[in-house]
Design a protein around this motif. Structure first.
Motif, PDB file in Angstrom:
ATOM      1  N   ILE A 387     -26.039 -28.616  43.329  1.00  0.00           N
ATOM      2  CA  ILE A 387     -27.367 -29.081  43.708  1.00  0.00           C
ATOM      3  C   ILE A 387     -27.373 -30.607  43.735  1.00  0.00           C
ATOM      4  N   LEU A 388     -27.728 -31.162  44.875  1.00  0.00           N
ATOM      5  CA  LEU A 388     -27.848 -32.613  45.037  1.00  0.00           C
ATOM      6  C   LEU A 388     -29.325 -32.947  45.135  1.00  0.00           C
ATOM      7  N   ILE A 389     -29.766 -33.907  44.331  1.00  0.00           N
ATOM      8  CA  ILE A 389     -31.172 -34.302  44.303  1.00  0.00           C
ATOM      9  C   ILE A 389     -31.322 -35.678  44.934  1.00  0.00           C
ATOM     10  N   GLY A 390     -32.116 -35.767  45.976  1.00  0.00           N
ATOM     11  CA  GLY A 390     -32.337 -37.036  46.660  1.00  0.00           C
ATOM     12  C   GLY A 390     -33.609 -37.720  46.175  1.00  0.00           C
ATOM     13  N   GLN A 391     -33.583 -39.024  46.175  1.00  0.00           N
ATOM     14  CA  GLN A 391     -34.728 -39.800  45.720  1.00  0.00           C
ATOM     15  C   GLN A 391     -35.581 -40.287  46.901  1.00  0.00           C
ATOM     16  N   MET A 392     -36.626 -41.006  46.576  1.00  0.00           N
ATOM     17  CA  MET A 392     -37.649 -41.357  47.549  1.00  0.00           C
ATOM     18  C   MET A 392     -37.180 -42.404  48.557  1.00  0.00           C
ATOM     19  N   VAL A 393     -37.833 -42.387  49.720  1.00  0.00           N
ATOM     20  CA  VAL A 393     -37.612 -43.391  50.757  1.00  0.00           C
ATOM     21  C   VAL A 393     -38.890 -44.210  50.902  1.00  0.00           C
ATOM     22  N   ASN A 394     -38.753 -45.518  50.821  1.00  0.00           N
ATOM     23  CA  ASN A 394     -39.885 -46.423  51.009  1.00  0.00           C
ATOM     24  C   ASN A 394     -39.721 -47.140  52.338  1.00  0.00           C
ATOM     25  N   VAL A 395     -40.707 -47.019  53.195  1.00  0.00           N
ATOM     26  CA  VAL A 395     -40.658 -47.656  54.508  1.00  0.00           C
ATOM     27  C   VAL A 395     -41.419 -48.975  54.448  1.00  0.00           C
ATOM     28  N   MET A 396     -40.759 -50.040  54.919  1.00  0.00           N
ATOM     29  CA  MET A 396     -41.344 -51.378  54.898  1.00  0.00           C
ATOM     30  C   MET A 396     -41.575 -51.856  56.328  1.00  0.00           C
ATOM     31  N   LYS A 397     -42.701 -52.508  56.540  1.00  0.00           N
ATOM     32  CA  LYS A 397     -43.016 -53.098  57.835  1.00  0.00           C
ATOM     33  C   LYS A 397     -43.753 -54.397  57.594  1.00  0.00           C
ATOM     34  N   ASP A 398     -43.284 -55.495  58.222  1.00  0.00           N
ATOM     35  CA  ASP A 398     -43.895 -56.812  58.043  1.00  0.00           C
ATOM     36  C   ASP A 398     -43.953 -57.189  56.570  1.00  0.00           C
ATOM     37  N   GLY A 399     -42.915 -56.775  55.832  1.00  0.00           N
ATOM     38  CA  GLY A 399     -42.827 -57.133  54.418  1.00  0.00           C
ATOM     39  C   GLY A 399     -43.711 -56.310  53.511  1.00  0.00           C
ATOM     40  N   LYS A 400     -44.389 -55.300  54.047  1.00  0.00           N
ATOM     41  CA  LYS A 400     -45.304 -54.506  53.233  1.00  0.00           C
ATOM     42  C   LYS A 400     -44.908 -53.032  53.318  1.00  0.00           C
ATOM     43  N   PRO A 401     -45.117 -52.289  52.219  1.00  0.00           N
ATOM     44  CA  PRO A 401     -44.779 -50.860  52.254  1.00  0.00           C
ATOM     45  C   PRO A 401     -45.757 -50.076  53.113  1.00  0.00           C
ATOM     46  N   VAL A 402     -45.233 -49.088  53.825  1.00  0.00           N
ATOM     47  CA  VAL A 402     -46.063 -48.176  54.605  1.00  0.00           C
ATOM     48  C   VAL A 402     -46.332 -46.966  53.726  1.00  0.00           C
ATOM     49  N   ARG A 403     -47.586 -46.753  53.355  1.00  0.00           N
ATOM     50  CA  ARG A 403     -47.947 -45.669  52.454  1.00  0.00           C
ATOM     51  C   ARG A 403     -47.827 -44.328  53.169  1.00  0.00           C
ATOM     52  N   MET A 404     -47.291 -43.327  52.456  1.00  0.00           N
ATOM     53  CA  MET A 404     -47.050 -42.048  53.087  1.00  0.00           C
ATOM     54  C   MET A 404     -47.505 -40.896  52.200  1.00  0.00           C
ATOM     55  N   SER A 405     -48.104 -39.904  52.807  1.00  0.00           N
ATOM     56  CA  SER A 405     -48.443 -38.657  52.137  1.00  0.00           C
ATOM     57  C   SER A 405     -48.663 -37.603  53.201  1.00  0.00           C
ATOM     58  N   LYS A 406     -47.833 -36.558  53.198  1.00  0.00           N
ATOM     59  CA  LYS A 406     -47.979 -35.520  54.215  1.00  0.00           C
ATOM     60  C   LYS A 406     -49.320 -34.820  54.056  1.00  0.00           C
ATOM     61  N   ARG A 407     -49.729 -34.578  52.799  1.00  0.00           N
ATOM     62  CA  ARG A 407     -50.996 -33.886  52.575  1.00  0.00           C
ATOM     63  C   ARG A 407     -52.165 -34.744  53.045  1.00  0.00           C
ATOM     64  N   ALA A 408     -52.072 -36.064  52.840  1.00  0.00           N
ATOM     65  CA  ALA A 408     -53.166 -36.952  53.248  1.00  0.00           C
ATOM     66  C   ALA A 408     -53.138 -37.222  54.747  1.00  0.00           C
ATOM     67  N   GLY A 409     -51.992 -36.996  55.357  1.00  0.00           N
ATOM     68  CA  GLY A 409     -51.936 -37.140  56.807  1.00  0.00           C
ATOM     69  C   GLY A 409     -51.370 -38.446  57.311  1.00  0.00           C
ATOM     70  N   ASN A 410     -51.056 -39.401  56.424  1.00  0.00           N
ATOM     71  CA  ASN A 410     -50.531 -40.694  56.897  1.00  0.00           C
ATOM     72  C   ASN A 410     -49.014 -40.720  56.708  1.00  0.00           C
ATOM     73  N   VAL A 411     -48.325 -39.823  57.408  1.00  0.00           N
ATOM     74  CA  VAL A 411     -46.888 -39.695  57.257  1.00  0.00           C
ATOM     75  C   VAL A 411     -46.142 -40.564  58.259  1.00  0.00           C
ATOM     76  N   VAL A 412     -44.915 -40.959  57.878  1.00  0.00           N
ATOM     77  CA  VAL A 412     -43.967 -41.537  58.821  1.00  0.00           C
ATOM     78  C   VAL A 412     -42.974 -40.432  59.125  1.00  0.00           C
ATOM     79  N   THR A 413     -42.890 -40.021  60.363  1.00  0.00           N
ATOM     80  CA  THR A 413     -42.057 -38.880  60.731  1.00  0.00           C
ATOM     81  C   THR A 413     -40.697 -39.320  61.254  1.00  0.00           C
ATOM     82  N   ILE A 414     -39.824 -38.333  61.424  1.00  0.00           N
ATOM     83  CA  ILE A 414     -38.500 -38.603  61.968  1.00  0.00           C
ATOM     84  C   ILE A 414     -38.603 -39.210  63.368  1.00  0.00           C
ATOM     85  N   ASP A 415     -39.558 -38.719  64.150  1.00  0.00           N
ATOM     86  CA  ASP A 415     -39.710 -39.247  65.507  1.00  0.00           C
ATOM     87  C   ASP A 415     -40.253 -40.679  65.486  1.00  0.00           C
TER      88      ASP A 415
END
Length: 598
Positions: A387-415
């Motif tokens: 079992i391999l456990i992966g940790q979180m990915v933080n997306v940065m844009k213009d020096g600021k983190p892009v907040r993500m939550s699939k349940r809340a709807g503000n996701v960054v997708t593969i596309d």
């Protein structure tokens, strides 16, 4: 001479000395096999090309001091073909310097083997089932699943390069409460109502709901006109789930396949081709759950308590026993996990010797019960199940983190990620960091064409080497004239050393399930190549440097670097092409293109 060849030579020397009783109390049986002889690159190149600590490993058993044992080995090793010198350093390290021809022989090896260079068969005969991504079909794949797509596919390619048969598998969770919540959320969105408290929300849910409505309309179905209260059965006369309705069932049966199709298309566009798309529903429909439970019952690992059926996982190291059939008769989620593992190990086509699960950070608590289940079936935890456990990915844009939550709807997708930076940069950036660590993805950096962008830095080395080929062809440099023994400059030797390391990196990346090691290696090779390129030319260029014209100190070396004789120019061209081949091989294992031009 590669580190593997040197390890073989060290083993042979030790075997010979042991037979001569020249290594104290050691016998030939005490000498480690070549693949267990550690051959390392010294941190300081002044200490040689390679170093081994074998004398320190064997000294206690030999009944000798480490330096004394090291000296005995070094004396014999120094007479080996291709070895220029051997020195004993520190408490018992053996530092080895190769002669120029032996060091440069790796160029011929790379060019002769081509795409096969770096591959091996040490995992041949083993079938590894590698399950990764496996995102719920309740929306597009978010950035965490995208990381597993990049890491998982890269790991699969690395394992195959080591001779394993790899089955890439995607597990669709299409049975359970998350699908119910998804359907309820779509119904609410379709009616302009707030999402259920336990549901999904956001623009992507609204979009899916609209698409389902349009699809139903095209099929002549007034989906919003269907009953929203429990009507007892669907249009095929089958019972609906508890509290379900004809409308929700219609949204479910249309939206879930829609998400399946999108996920499959996204994976294909991301250069990930799965061998098996496994549906959780099939475990129940095909009797897989009952078959697995029968095996556990026969072993005494299922018992009844409080009207429920339990798996006795504490017998196998878990911290508590686990319910598998609830008191209301419904299966617990863990029931599917049990059946799925048993299926992987015992299916008719490509049964897994090793089942590798790549799970998100929120699944860390599952490891104990999963390993207990593995042991209950008579398998070896950590071997048959990994079992391999992966940790979180933080997306940065213009020096600021892009907040993500699939349940809340503000996701960054593969596309979204691919559209922002492209497949190459997305795959490389997500695979180059150890999945045990969280990673920051800087969209601005990955879209840039600078040396600070790691994928650009490596790809540019390949493109640069192709440009050297074009220039060399135009200048008439003949590779057949090469004398590789002339590749004796410090810059060239550093590149040669990096080339020799590649096979061991590929094997280590597989054995440690660590494809990020390959990316780090490529960056080191690209760095060595760029530095060499800036110092030494392949295509002769008459000097205009004032220092050269004055005939001052260093003028001869500068002349040789910038205006080489045919044999040296040809040798440099072959070195250039060997780097090109290894970078292409390595990028290929990461699923990244090796461009001709940039």
């Amino acid at each position: 001479m590669s580190p593997e060849e040197l390890a073989q030579e060290i083993n042979s020397v030790c075997q010979s000395l042991a037979e001569q009783v020249a290594l104290g109390a050691l016998t030939a049986e005490d000498i480690p096999a070549p693949e267990r002889v550690a051959v390392m690159r010294p941190k300081d190149r002044a200490h040689g090309d390679w170093s081994t600590n074998i004398a320190m490993q064997l000294a206690k058993r030999a009944g000798m001091k480490p330096r004394e044992l090291a000296q005995a080995i070094a004396s014999e090793l120094g007479s080996g073909h291709g070895i220029a010198s051997v020195e004993v350093a520190g408490p018992g390290f053996i530092n080895i310097t190769l002669d120029a021809a032996a060091s440069a022989a790796v160029v011929d090896t790379v060019l002769d083997e081509g795409v096969r260079y770096g591959t091996n068969d040490h995992l041949a005969g083993r079938t590894l089932n590698l399950e990764f991504v496996s995102a719920n079909p309740t929306g597009p794949i978010h950035i965490g699943g995208t990381r597993w797509a990049a890491v998982g596919d890269s790991l699969a390619r690395v394992l195959q390069a080591n001779g394993a048969k790899v089955v890439r598998e995607y597990y669709f969770n299409d049975h359970g409460e998350q699908i119910n919540r998804f359907a309820k959320s779509l119904v609410a969105a379709a009616h302009g109502e707030p999402a259920p408290a336990d549901g999904y929300k956001g623009a992507y849910i609204d979009e899916i709901a609209r698409r389902v409505i349009d699809q139903a309309k095209a099929d002549g179905v007034d989906i919003l006109g269907l009953p929203r209260v429990d009507s007892g059965s669907n249009d095929e006369g089958e019972p609906l789930g508890e509290g379900d309705s004809a409308q929700r069932e219609e949204f479910r049966k249309r939206a879930v396949p829609m998400m399946f199709a999108e996920i499959q298309e996204s994976m294909k566009d991301f250069r990930v081709d799965f061998d098996v798309w496994f549906h959780e529903n099939g475990l129940y429909e095909d009797g897989e759950v009952d078959r697995a439970f029968d095996v556990l019952r026969s072993k005494g690992d299922l018992f009844e308590k409080d009207g429920a059926t339990w798996f006795a996982s504490t017998k196998h190291g878990d911290d508590k026993d686990r319910v598998v059939i609830k008191s209301d008769g419904n299966y617990a989620y863990f029931a599917a996990d049990i059946a799925y593992y048993y299926n992987k190990r015992h299916r008719k086509q490509d049964p897994a010797d090793v089942a590798i699960y790549m799970l998100g950070a929120d699944h860390h608590g599952y490891i104990g019960r999963m390993m207990a289940m593995c042991a209950a079936f008579g398998d070896q935890p950590g071997e048959n199940m990994q079992i391999l456990i992966g940790q979180m990915v933080n997306v940065m844009k213009d020096g600021k983190p892009v907040r993500m939550s699939k349940r809340a709807g503000n996701v960054v997708t593969i596309d979204d990620l691919v559209q922002a930076v492209g497949v190459d940069a997305a795959r490389y950036s997500l695979a180059r960091t150890d999945y045990n660590q969280s990673v920051d993805i800087d969209l601005d950096l990955l879209a840039s064409h600078t040396n600070e962008n790691p994928v650009y830095y490596v790809q540019y080395a390949h493109a640069r080497s192709r440009n050297v080929d074009r220039n060399a062809a135009a200048a008439g440099v003949d590779a057949a004239l090469a004398d590789l023994g002339l590749l004796d400059s410090a810059a060239a030797e550093t590149v040669l050393a990096q080339l020799a390391l590649y096979p061991s990196v590929v094997q280590t990346a597989a054995d440690q399930r660590a494809p990020h090691r390959l990316a780090h290696y490529l960056e080191d090779l690209a760095g060595a190549y760029h530095r060499w390129y800036n110092l030494e030319r392949v295509v002769p260029m008459p000097l205009t440097d004032p220092e050269s014209r004055r005939g001052g100190e260093g003028a001869a070396e500068l002349e040789k670097a910038k205006n080489p004789e045919p044999a040296l120019a040809a040798a440099r061209l072959r070195l250039n092409d060997a780097v090109q081949q290894v970078i292409a091989n390595g990028l290929g294992l990461l699923g990244v293109d090796a461009p001709e031009k940039m």
